[in-house]
Design a protein around this motif. Structure first.
Motif, PDB file in Angstrom:
ATOM      1  N   TRP A 103       0.828  -1.196   0.000  1.00 46.08           N
ATOM      2  CA  TRP A 103       0.000   0.000   0.000  1.00 46.08           C
ATOM      3  C   TRP A 103       0.865   1.249   0.000  1.00 46.08           C
ATOM      4  CZ3 TRP A 103      -4.546   0.563  -1.607  1.00 46.08           C
ATOM      5  CH2 TRP A 103      -5.303   1.697  -1.297  1.00 46.08           C
ATOM      6  N   GLY A 104       0.314   2.330  -0.499  1.00 44.40           N
ATOM      7  CA  GLY A 104       1.018   3.598  -0.506  1.00 44.40           C
ATOM      8  C   GLY A 104       0.097   4.719  -0.947  1.00 44.40           C
ATOM      9  N   ILE A 105       0.597   5.937  -0.874  1.00 41.45           N
ATOM     10  CA  ILE A 105      -0.149   7.119  -1.299  1.00 41.45           C
ATOM     11  C   ILE A 105       0.827   8.054  -1.999  1.00 41.45           C
ATOM     12  CG2 ILE A 105       0.170   8.238   0.936  1.00 41.45           C
ATOM     13  CD1 ILE A 105      -2.583   9.597   0.520  1.00 41.45           C
ATOM     14  N   GLU A 106       0.364   8.633  -3.112  1.00 41.11           N
ATOM     15  CA  GLU A 106       1.159   9.619  -3.836  1.00 41.11           C
ATOM     16  C   GLU A 106       0.269  10.823  -4.111  1.00 41.11           C
ATOM     17  OE1 GLU A 106       3.523  10.094  -8.035  1.00 41.11           O
ATOM     18  OE2 GLU A 106       3.522   8.141  -7.058  1.00 41.11           O
ATOM     19  N   TYR A 107       0.706  11.985  -3.670  1.00 46.52           N
ATOM     20  CA  TYR A 107      -0.066  13.204  -3.872  1.00 46.52           C
ATOM     21  C   TYR A 107       0.162  13.749  -5.275  1.00 46.52           C
ATOM     22  CZ  TYR A 107      -1.218  13.108   1.022  1.00 46.52           C
ATOM     23  OH  TYR A 107      -1.716  12.723   2.242  1.00 46.52           O
ATOM     24  N   ILE A 108      -0.907  14.258  -5.888  1.00 49.40           N
ATOM     25  CA  ILE A 108      -0.810  14.850  -7.219  1.00 49.40           C
ATOM     26  C   ILE A 108       0.134  16.051  -7.176  1.00 49.40           C
ATOM     27  CG2 ILE A 108      -2.103  15.950  -9.104  1.00 49.40           C
ATOM     28  CD1 ILE A 108      -2.740  12.901  -8.606  1.00 49.40           C
ATOM     29  N   ASP A 109      -0.012  16.898  -6.164  1.00 51.16           N
ATOM     30  CA  ASP A 109       0.871  18.035  -5.956  1.00 51.16           C
ATOM     31  C   ASP A 109       1.838  17.660  -4.832  1.00 51.16           C
ATOM     32  OD1 ASP A 109       2.135  20.392  -5.145  1.00 51.16           O
ATOM     33  OD2 ASP A 109       0.311  21.603  -5.307  1.00 51.16           O
ATOM     34  N   PRO A 110       3.112  17.465  -5.140  1.00 54.39           N
ATOM     35  CA  PRO A 110       4.069  17.045  -4.102  1.00 54.39           C
ATOM     36  C   PRO A 110       4.115  17.972  -2.880  1.00 54.39           C
ATOM     37  CG  PRO A 110       5.060  16.877  -6.272  1.00 54.39           C
ATOM     38  CD  PRO A 110       3.738  17.583  -6.462  1.00 54.39           C
ATOM     39  N   SER A 111       3.714  19.227  -3.030  1.00 55.41           N
ATOM     40  CA  SER A 111       3.730  20.137  -1.870  1.00 55.41           C
ATOM     41  C   SER A 111       2.693  19.760  -0.827  1.00 55.41           C
ATOM     42  CB  SER A 111       3.532  21.586  -2.318  1.00 55.41           C
ATOM     43  OG  SER A 111       2.201  21.806  -2.734  1.00 55.41           O
ATOM     44  N   HIS A 112       1.732  18.897  -1.179  1.00 55.70           N
ATOM     45  CA  HIS A 112       0.727  18.442  -0.215  1.00 55.70           C
ATOM     46  C   HIS A 112       1.214  17.249   0.616  1.00 55.70           C
ATOM     47  CE1 HIS A 112      -2.458  20.263  -3.081  1.00 55.70           C
ATOM     48  NE2 HIS A 112      -2.116  21.128  -2.142  1.00 55.70           N
ATOM     49  N   ASP A 113       2.359  16.691   0.242  1.00 57.08           N
ATOM     50  CA  ASP A 113       2.879  15.500   0.920  1.00 57.08           C
ATOM     51  C   ASP A 113       3.644  15.917   2.171  1.00 57.08           C
ATOM     52  OD1 ASP A 113       4.077  13.125   1.726  1.00 57.08           O
ATOM     53  OD2 ASP A 113       4.510  12.506  -0.334  1.00 57.08           O
ATOM     54  N   PRO A 114       3.126  15.600   3.356  1.00 54.83           N
ATOM     55  CA  PRO A 114       3.803  16.009   4.595  1.00 54.83           C
ATOM     56  C   PRO A 114       5.124  15.288   4.833  1.00 54.83           C
ATOM     57  CG  PRO A 114       1.936  14.627   5.105  1.00 54.83           C
ATOM     58  CD  PRO A 114       1.892  14.891   3.625  1.00 54.83           C
ATOM     59  N   ARG A 115       5.435  14.252   4.054  1.00 53.25           N
ATOM     60  CA  ARG A 115       6.687  13.533   4.213  1.00 53.25           C
ATOM     61  C   ARG A 115       7.846  14.291   3.581  1.00 53.25           C
ATOM     62  NH1 ARG A 115       4.158   8.264   1.517  1.00 53.25           N
ATOM     63  NH2 ARG A 115       3.483   9.996   0.206  1.00 53.25           N
ATOM     64  N   LYS A 116       7.545  15.334   2.792  1.00 56.62           N
ATOM     65  CA  LYS A 116       8.604  16.066   2.075  1.00 56.62           C
ATOM     66  C   LYS A 116       8.851  17.416   2.683  1.00 56.62           C
ATOM     67  CE  LYS A 116       7.657  13.521  -2.070  1.00 56.62           C
ATOM     68  NZ  LYS A 116       7.432  13.452  -3.439  1.00 56.62           N
TER      69      LYS A 116
END
Length: 161
Positions: free
Chosen positions: A148-161
């Motif tokens: 399983w995983g999740i990828e945000y369309i806009d990378p700025s929405h990814d709290p892991r980055k």
């Protein structure tokens, strides 16, 4: 039901998703007898791959393996889940609250569909989606197949980055 929190691929996936290690059942369950889980048995942890406030608990399975899993997500009132995709089919049942959900690469509040308690939805792999809670906390149960995983369309929405 035996729960454990030993180092497993589920823990590695949890860490890669930015989550704290979580307890998982020894499964996916395919043995004899039953698994019976009461709400007091659940151990909720923050979800590092979602904005602050969301919590996760894994009921069965290993999110890091190519096998079935069942997990729950708890999101607070007035919570936005930004456009994202998953690598496998996602099957969602709304257990409590009202979840507003839609398909698309851009968050559009006018496109949200209301899913009250008891609603069910299935999303295909790679199909973008987004959601919002209303005035109450929402708990959804997800069934799927890992890894399983999740990828945000806009990378700025990814709290892991």
């Amino acid at each position: 039901m035996k729960l454990h929190s030993s180092i497993s691929s589920s823990v590695l996936v949890a860490l890669s998703l930015g989550m704290a290690p979580i307890a998982v059942a020894d499964l996916p369950y395919q043995g004899e007898g039953h698994i019976m889980v009461q709400p007091s048995d659940l151990e909720w942890k923050p979800v590092g791959s979602m904005s602050p406030g969301a919590e996760i608990t894994v009921l069965e399975g290993d999110l890091g393996k190519e096998a079935a899993f069942t997990m729950r997500l708890k999101m607070p009132a007035n919570y936005d889940l930004m456009p994202h995709t998953h690598p496998e089919y996602e099957r969602v049942t709304v257990l409590s609250g009202t979840f507003h959900f839609a398909h698309g690469k851009e968050f559009d509040a006018d496109g949200l569909r209301t899913l009250p308690t008891g609603s069910f939805a299935v999303m295909a792999p790679g199909e973008p989606m987004y959601g919002r809670t209303g005035k109450d906390e929402v708990v959804i149960q997800l069934h799927g197949t890992g890894p399983w995983g999740i990828e945000y369309i806009d990378p700025s929405h990814d709290p892991r980055k």
